[in-house]
Design a protein around this motif. Structure first.
Motif, short mmCIF file in Angstrom:
data_model
loop_
_atom_site.label_atom_id
_atom_site.label_comp_id
_atom_site.label_asym_id
_atom_site.label_seq_id
_atom_site.Cartn_x
_atom_site.Cartn_y
_atom_site.Cartn_z
N ILE A 31 -60.14 -13.54 16.51
CA ILE A 31 -59.35 -13.89 15.32
C ILE A 31 -60.20 -13.47 14.14
N ILE A 32 -59.67 -12.60 13.30
CA ILE A 32 -60.46 -12.19 12.14
C ILE A 32 -59.93 -12.92 10.91
N LEU A 33 -60.85 -13.55 10.19
CA LEU A 33 -60.49 -14.41 9.06
C LEU A 33 -61.22 -13.98 7.80
N GLY A 34 -60.60 -14.25 6.70
CA GLY A 34 -61.27 -13.99 5.42
C GLY A 34 -60.23 -13.93 4.34
N PRO A 35 -60.62 -14.23 3.10
CA PRO A 35 -59.65 -14.19 2.01
C PRO A 35 -59.22 -12.76 1.71
N GLN A 36 -58.15 -12.62 0.97
CA GLN A 36 -57.75 -11.29 0.49
C GLN A 36 -58.93 -10.70 -0.25
N GLY A 37 -59.16 -9.43 -0.06
CA GLY A 37 -60.27 -8.79 -0.77
C GLY A 37 -61.58 -8.93 -0.02
N SER A 38 -61.56 -9.53 1.17
CA SER A 38 -62.80 -9.67 1.94
C SER A 38 -63.06 -8.42 2.77
N GLY A 39 -62.02 -7.62 2.96
CA GLY A 39 -62.16 -6.43 3.80
C GLY A 39 -61.96 -6.73 5.28
N LYS A 40 -61.45 -7.92 5.60
CA LYS A 40 -61.33 -8.30 7.02
C LYS A 40 -60.34 -7.41 7.78
N SER A 41 -59.29 -6.93 7.14
CA SER A 41 -58.32 -6.11 7.88
C SER A 41 -58.93 -4.76 8.24
N THR A 42 -59.68 -4.19 7.30
CA THR A 42 -60.39 -2.93 7.58
C THR A 42 -61.31 -3.13 8.78
N PRO A 56 -67.82 -14.78 -1.64
CA PRO A 56 -67.61 -15.75 -2.71
C PRO A 56 -66.32 -15.42 -3.46
N ARG A 57 -65.70 -16.45 -3.98
CA ARG A 57 -64.41 -16.27 -4.62
C ARG A 57 -64.47 -15.26 -5.79
N GLU A 58 -65.58 -15.25 -6.53
CA GLU A 58 -65.68 -14.32 -7.67
C GLU A 58 -65.63 -12.87 -7.18
N VAL A 59 -66.24 -12.64 -6.00
CA VAL A 59 -66.28 -11.27 -5.48
C VAL A 59 -64.88 -10.82 -5.04
N ALA A 66 -52.85 -15.03 -11.39
CA ALA A 66 -52.12 -15.05 -10.11
C ALA A 66 -53.09 -14.84 -8.95
N ILE A 67 -54.05 -13.96 -9.14
CA ILE A 67 -55.04 -13.68 -8.09
C ILE A 67 -55.89 -14.93 -7.85
N ALA A 68 -56.34 -15.54 -8.95
CA ALA A 68 -57.18 -16.75 -8.82
C ALA A 68 -56.42 -17.83 -8.08
N GLU A 69 -55.14 -17.98 -8.38
CA GLU A 69 -54.33 -19.01 -7.74
C GLU A 69 -54.17 -18.73 -6.24
N ARG A 70 -53.96 -17.47 -5.90
CA ARG A 70 -53.81 -17.11 -4.47
C ARG A 70 -55.09 -17.43 -3.70
N ARG A 124 -57.43 -19.60 -4.52
CA ARG A 124 -57.62 -21.04 -4.47
C ARG A 124 -56.74 -21.65 -3.37
N ALA A 125 -55.49 -21.20 -3.33
CA ALA A 125 -54.56 -21.70 -2.32
C ALA A 125 -55.04 -21.32 -0.93
N TYR A 126 -55.61 -20.13 -0.81
CA TYR A 126 -56.12 -19.70 0.49
C TYR A 126 -57.20 -20.66 0.98
N ASP A 127 -58.17 -20.93 0.11
CA ASP A 127 -59.26 -21.84 0.48
C ASP A 127 -58.72 -23.18 0.92
N GLU A 128 -57.75 -23.67 0.16
CA GLU A 128 -57.23 -25.00 0.44
C GLU A 128 -56.50 -25.06 1.79
N THR A 129 -55.62 -24.07 2.03
CA THR A 129 -54.86 -24.14 3.29
C THR A 129 -55.74 -23.81 4.48
N MET A 130 -56.80 -23.01 4.25
CA MET A 130 -57.61 -22.59 5.39
C MET A 130 -58.64 -23.63 5.83
#
Ligand code: AMP
Length: 193
Positions: A7-18, A119-122, A143-147, A149-155
């Motif tokens: 299972i590969i996990l990570g927030p958007q922008g983490s590069g996990k799909s690549t 980190p969220r800033e990255v 909108a990006i910041a909210e996404r 934040r929501a990711y961290d919370e649900t995950m």
């Protein structure tokens, strides 16, 4: 390490799909891309597609009930003898429980979770850059910041569950794609290529 499900996990922008795609190719595993599975069902139409519409059209998370229906419909097509990498699922606890039960039913080994940690800033910075390159006007900094934040919370509960029930590996997602790939390979005990 001996495994046949990741299972590969990570927030958007983490590069996990690549990373997930590269890993799947290297290992000859099937790459399960949840967004793609959902778009495919949506395009084909029918009763399940209708249930997907609100999430697909507005980018909100679909309910566990709907995602589990999707998993129930599509997971049985996975060959139990081929390894698999899941991207985009689980996003909630119920999905995680369903997924692990299914994998157990296929007599798979203990799954491995690869968490690409940034980190969220990255991730914010990376998503902003991507939005400006792709000219996505709706991707405002807010909108990006909210996404994120929501990711961290649900995950949070999902991660807790996966830490307990799978072999959980955390990888630093800040270096280059190549560096991250090398670190994932090393953590999984794969030979250097
Ligand atoms: P993605 O391509 O991963 O951005 O997914 C596209 C859309 O599908 C998202 O905006 C959500 O509405 C929905 N989605 C994808 N994966 C999940 C999931 N695991 N749980 C709930 N909704 C999801």
């Amino acid at each position: 390490m001996d495994f046949d499900a990741i299972i590969i996990l990570g927030p958007q922008g983490s590069g996990k799909s690549t990373q997930g795609k590269r890993l799947a190719e290297k290992l000859g595993f099937f790459f399960w891309d949840t967004g793609e599975v959902l778009r495919d069902i949506y395009k084909k139409g029918g009763p399940l597609a209708e249930k997907l519409a609100p999430g697909m059209e507005h980018g909100v998370l679909l309910s566990d009930e709907i995602i589990i229906e999707v998993l129930q419909e599509r997971l049985p097509a996975l060959s139990p003898t081929q390894g698999v990498i899941f991207d985009g699922v689980p996003r909630r606890l119920g999905q995680g429980q369903f997924l692990l039960e299914f994998l157990k039913g296929q007599k798979r080994k203990r799954p491995v979770t690869v968490f690409v940690d940034v980190p969220r800033e990255v991730s914010h910075e990376r998503l902003l850059r991507r939005a400006s390159i792709e000219k996505r006007a709706d991707d405002t900094p807010e909108a990006i910041a909210e996404r994120l934040r929501a990711y961290d919370e649900t995950m949070r509960p999902v991660m807790e569950y996966l830490r307990a029930e799978t072999t959980f590996i955390t990888i630093d997602g800040r270096p280059s794609v190549e560096e991250i790939e090398k670190n994932i390979d090393a953590a999984l005990g794969l030979a250097r290529t």
